[in-house]
Design an enzyme around this catalytic site. Structure first.
Site, PDB file in Angstrom:
ATOM      1  CG  ASN A  12      -7.143  44.103  18.103  1.00 28.34           C
ATOM      2  OD1 ASN A  12      -7.445  44.463  19.231  1.00 28.34           O
ATOM      3  ND2 ASN A  12      -7.894  44.366  17.062  1.00 28.34           N
ATOM      4  CB  SER A  67      -8.331  47.960  27.682  1.00 33.38           C
ATOM      5  OG  SER A  67      -9.483  48.543  28.261  1.00 33.38           O
ATOM      6  CE1 TYR A  89     -11.985  35.598  36.025  1.00 38.77           C
ATOM      7  CE2 TYR A  89     -14.376  35.670  36.197  1.00 38.77           C
ATOM      8  CZ  TYR A  89     -13.220  35.800  35.447  1.00 38.77           C
ATOM      9  OH  TYR A  89     -13.303  36.143  34.118  1.00 38.77           O
TER      10      TYR A  89
END
Length: 180
Positions: A12, A67, A89
């Protein structure tokens, strides 16, 4: 390892939408933190978890916190050949590819556990939208998230409940290779 038994691993750690930065190992920071760290820790502990599962006859569980942001990965998915490409990016797409990698990692572990006949499960999950400091690199959005979010978003304990459910609840026994 310490030789102690290990049945549960919850991956996590995370960063979100960071400016382009490389980790100490020279890997784009979001991918390094959100995926490579989890991948390495899991594989360093995997034999201990398998041994614990065999000896205790208790199901081992690995939970990768992903997510819904995985949906915002680059259009090609994970750009392994361009992980460190600063010119192309995107803070959100880079976050998305790291979270997509979490899901794919859990799915592959689940496939291998089934193939090996190991009493272990691997799943990924979206814990919900939680009030954290993940958006600290985007000041206006972060302020709105932490102030107005108190009215409608989960707090940290509520977000942890989802992970604990998948890691501990009897109803999750035998569930593997799912994105919950």
């Amino acid at each position: 390892t310490t030789g102690l038994p290990l049945n549960i691993l919850v991956n996590n750690a995370g960063v979100m939408a960071t400016p382009f930065t490389l980790s100490k190992d020279g890997i784009e920071m979001q991918f390094a933190t959100n995926h490579i760290g989890h991948f390495l820790l899991t594989h360093l502990l995997l034999e201990t978890m398998k041994k614990t599962s065999r000896e205790s006859n208790v199901e081992g569980r690995i939970v990768n916190v992903s997510s819904e942001g995985h949906r915002f990965a680059y259009k090609e998915g994970i750009r392994f050949a361009k992980l460190n490409d600063e010119e192309e990016y995107s803070t959100i797409a880079a976050y998305g590819q790291s979270k997509l990698a979490n899901i794919l990692h859990a799915n592959e572990l689940a496939r291998r556990f089934k193939e090996e006949g190991v009493n272990m499960t691997a799943n990924s999950l979206h814990p919900g939208v939680i009030i954290t400091n993940l958006l600290r690199h985007h000041s206006i959005i972060d302020v709105l998230h932490r102030t107005l979010g108190k009215l409608v978003l989960k707090n940290a304990k509520q977000g942890a409940a989802t992970q604990c459910y998948v890691a501990l609840h009897p109803d999750a026994k035998g569930v593997s290779g799912k994105c919950l």
